[in-house]
Enzyme design. Structure first.
Site, PDB file in Angstrom:
ATOM      1  N   HIS A   1      20.349  24.372 -10.782  1.00 18.70           N
ATOM      2  CA  HIS A   1      20.599  25.812 -10.823  1.00 18.70           C
ATOM      3  C   HIS A   1      20.307  26.445  -9.467  1.00 18.70           C
ATOM      4  O   HIS A   1      19.370  26.067  -8.789  1.00 18.70           O
ATOM      5  CB  HIS A   1      19.705  26.475 -11.885  1.00 18.70           C
ATOM      6  CG  HIS A   1      20.211  26.257 -13.284  1.00 18.70           C
ATOM      7  ND1 HIS A   1      19.713  26.938 -14.358  1.00 18.70           N
ATOM      8  CD2 HIS A   1      21.169  25.448 -13.766  1.00 18.70           C
ATOM      9  CE1 HIS A   1      20.353  26.560 -15.454  1.00 18.70           C
ATOM     10  NE2 HIS A   1      21.227  25.646 -15.125  1.00 18.70           N
TER      11      HIS A   1
ATOM     12  N   LYS B   1       5.633  26.716 -14.495  1.00 14.04           N
ATOM     13  CA  LYS B   1       4.863  25.974 -13.487  1.00 14.04           C
ATOM     14  C   LYS B   1       4.051  24.796 -14.021  1.00 14.04           C
ATOM     15  O   LYS B   1       3.624  23.936 -13.243  1.00 14.04           O
ATOM     16  CB  LYS B   1       3.868  26.926 -12.783  1.00 14.04           C
ATOM     17  CG  LYS B   1       4.530  27.945 -11.914  1.00 14.04           C
ATOM     18  CD  LYS B   1       5.048  27.320 -10.642  1.00 14.04           C
ATOM     19  CE  LYS B   1       5.962  28.248  -9.888  1.00 14.04           C
ATOM     20  NZ  LYS B   1       7.143  27.607  -9.347  1.00 14.04           N
TER      21      LYS B   1
ATOM     22  N   TYR C   1       9.059  30.904  -7.346  1.00 10.96           N
ATOM     23  CA  TYR C   1       9.691  30.286  -8.512  1.00 10.96           C
ATOM     24  C   TYR C   1      10.142  28.859  -8.198  1.00 10.96           C
ATOM     25  O   TYR C   1       9.892  27.928  -8.960  1.00 10.96           O
ATOM     26  CB  TYR C   1      10.880  31.138  -8.973  1.00 10.96           C
ATOM     27  CG  TYR C   1      11.371  30.789 -10.362  1.00 10.96           C
ATOM     28  CD1 TYR C   1      10.876  31.459 -11.477  1.00 10.96           C
ATOM     29  CD2 TYR C   1      12.318  29.802 -10.555  1.00 10.96           C
ATOM     30  CE1 TYR C   1      11.323  31.143 -12.749  1.00 10.96           C
ATOM     31  CE2 TYR C   1      12.769  29.478 -11.823  1.00 10.96           C
ATOM     32  CZ  TYR C   1      12.270  30.160 -12.923  1.00 10.96           C
ATOM     33  OH  TYR C   1      12.707  29.838 -14.184  1.00 10.96           O
TER      34      TYR C   1
END
Ligand SMILES: Cc1cc2nc3c(=O)[nH]c(=O)nc-3n(C[C@H](O)[C@H](O)[C@H](O)COP(=O)(O)OP(=O)(O)OC[C@H]3O[C@@H](n4cnc5c(N)ncnc54)[C@H](O)[C@@H]3O)c2cc1C
Length: 391
Positions: A72, A295, A382
């Site tokens: 992605h 995470k 991120y």
């Protein structure tokens, strides 16, 4: 029995560590309380940072990941029907990959068994001893008989509810904890995703997340009260609420048969230091982050990357500098991830603060849209900061 390193737990942390060590010629034994089938089917994380993907490739377990993982560019943030794309690839040059944790675990188990290296499932009564000495031991029961494993070091990779962290004498660990009063109701559905990237949805009713596991399987979450009864959520109500919270004009969430459904609590937890004597904690055994920042698995892999390097150096040169610095090095990334996961949680969930709080959240979402610096900051956290510098 004897091994250089005894590893408790065959989750992502324990299995990755075992492979890193075996590849460096260090022998280890992995002990897991569940069955192989159970750990290979346990549905949890699904989002891999580029550091994690790179490491799995380095270890030679990236073949299926390369074939089946969904790469992605970024994520969507949606509120009140408005959608913003955070293009992480453009902002950071790095990608994220969607590939189920259970698939990572399957690949790691297969690689270990291919090496013929010891990995024992269904062990019970695991206890660790003599952590302060030079010959720590693990005792356990397997296939009806009692065993003792003498080691040079023990890796506690047994998750949040394991035995390793509680084996450290009281008073030696500092534990920081924050438990949220909401959780995530998560589903897996046989439904082709109607989005090509994850959608993080802000809504007055609470947070929703649209993710996927494959081109045919969707993984979706709804914020619910922590003590919510899953019985109150028949499938129709789940789809209705997902459509409401993720709504956008001319678009809808792809629906299909739900084949898994559960509620997970949200928690932030850090135990410091991540070491006592010859015991080294890694992954969820030492820390938990709320899943909003995706995470947990990535931190577990980062811990064992650092721990393996320190152990290899110790066995090869006798220098304990790496092991002495392990906890400090690992905790730098842990606290960064705690901060980011907390930020994402505060940004998107109904925290019970009413309209004032909603106003702040909407202002932050708008800022992310108007400021490239703000979007870049979210993006680099991120996708995960590069591993170099151990941060
Ligand atoms: C719903 C959900 C969604 C998540 N989403 C994400 C995400 O998108 N991205 C992300 O990075 N993280 C995510 N996480 C977090 C991630 O799944 C964990 O952080 C990750 O599993 C940690 O790996 P670990 O190896 O440290 O621990 P675990 O995976 O918990 O493995 C520990 C292992 O030790 C075994 N064990 C326990 N006690 C003993 C014992 N006494 N003896 C022997 N073995 C024992 C357990 O059976 C287990 O196999 C999510 C978690 C949940 C619950």
């Amino acid at each position: 029995m004897r091994a250089q390193v005894g590893i408790v737990g065959a989750g992502p942390a324990g299995l990755t560590l075992a492979l890193l060590l075996e590849r460096a010629g260090i022998d280890c034994v992995v002990l897991e309380s569940r069955t192989r089938e159970y750990v290979e089917k346990r549905v949890r994380a699904g989002l891999l940072e580029q550091n994690t993907v790179d490491l799995l490739h380095e270890l030679g377990v990236g073949e299926r990941l390369a074939r089946e993982g969904l790469e992605h560019r970024g994520i969507f943030l949606r509120h009140r029907g408005h959608t913003q794309h955070i293009d992480m690839a453009e902002l950071t040059g790095r990608h994220i990959t969607i590939y189920g944790q259970q698939e990572v675990v399957k690949d790691l188990i297969a690689a270990r068994l291919d090496l013929g290296a010891p990995l024992h499932f269904e062990v019970s009564e695991v206890a660790i001893h003599d952590l302060e000495g030079e010959r720590p031991r693990i005792t356990y029961t397997h296939a009806g008989s009692e065993h003792e494993l003498a080691c040079d070091a023990i890796a506690g990779c047994d998750g949040f509810h394991g035995v390793c962290r509680p084996s450290i004498p009281l008073g030696l660990l500092t534990e920081h904890e924050s438990v949220y009063d909401f959780g995530w109701l998560g589903i897996l559905a046989e439904a082709a995703p109607t989005t090509d990237e994850l959608i993080y949805g802000w809504h007055e009713n609470g947070f929703a997340l649209y993710s996927m596991r494959s081109p045919r399987i969707s993984r979706l979450y709804l914020q619910v009260p922590a003590d919510e009864d899953i019985e109150r959520w028949p499938d129709e109500r789940i789809w209705e609420e997902l459509q409401t919270r993720l709504a956008a004009e001319g678009w809808s969430v792809g629906e299909g048969p739900i084949f898994e459904k559960g509620i997970a609590p949200l928690r932030s937890f850090v135990a410091e230091p991540m070491q006592h004597g010859r015991l080294f904690l890694a992954g969820d055994a030492a820390h938990i982050v709320p899943p909003t920042g995706a995470k947990g698995l990535n931190l577990a892999v980062n811990d064992v990357r650092l721990l393996a390097a320190a152990l290899v150096d110790w066995f090869r040169t006798g220098s304990s500098a790496g092991l002495d610095g392990y906890s400090t090095a690992a905790l730098r990334r842990v606290w960064r991830a705690q901060d980011f996961s907390n930020y994402m949680t505060q940004l998107l969930h109904d925290l019970g603060g009413g309209e004032f709080q909603q106003g702040l959240q909407l202002a932050r979402l708008e800022y992310l849209e108007r400021s490239e610096a703000a979007a870049r900051s979210l993006a680099e956290n991120y996708v995960g900061l590069p591993a170099a510098g151990d941060f």
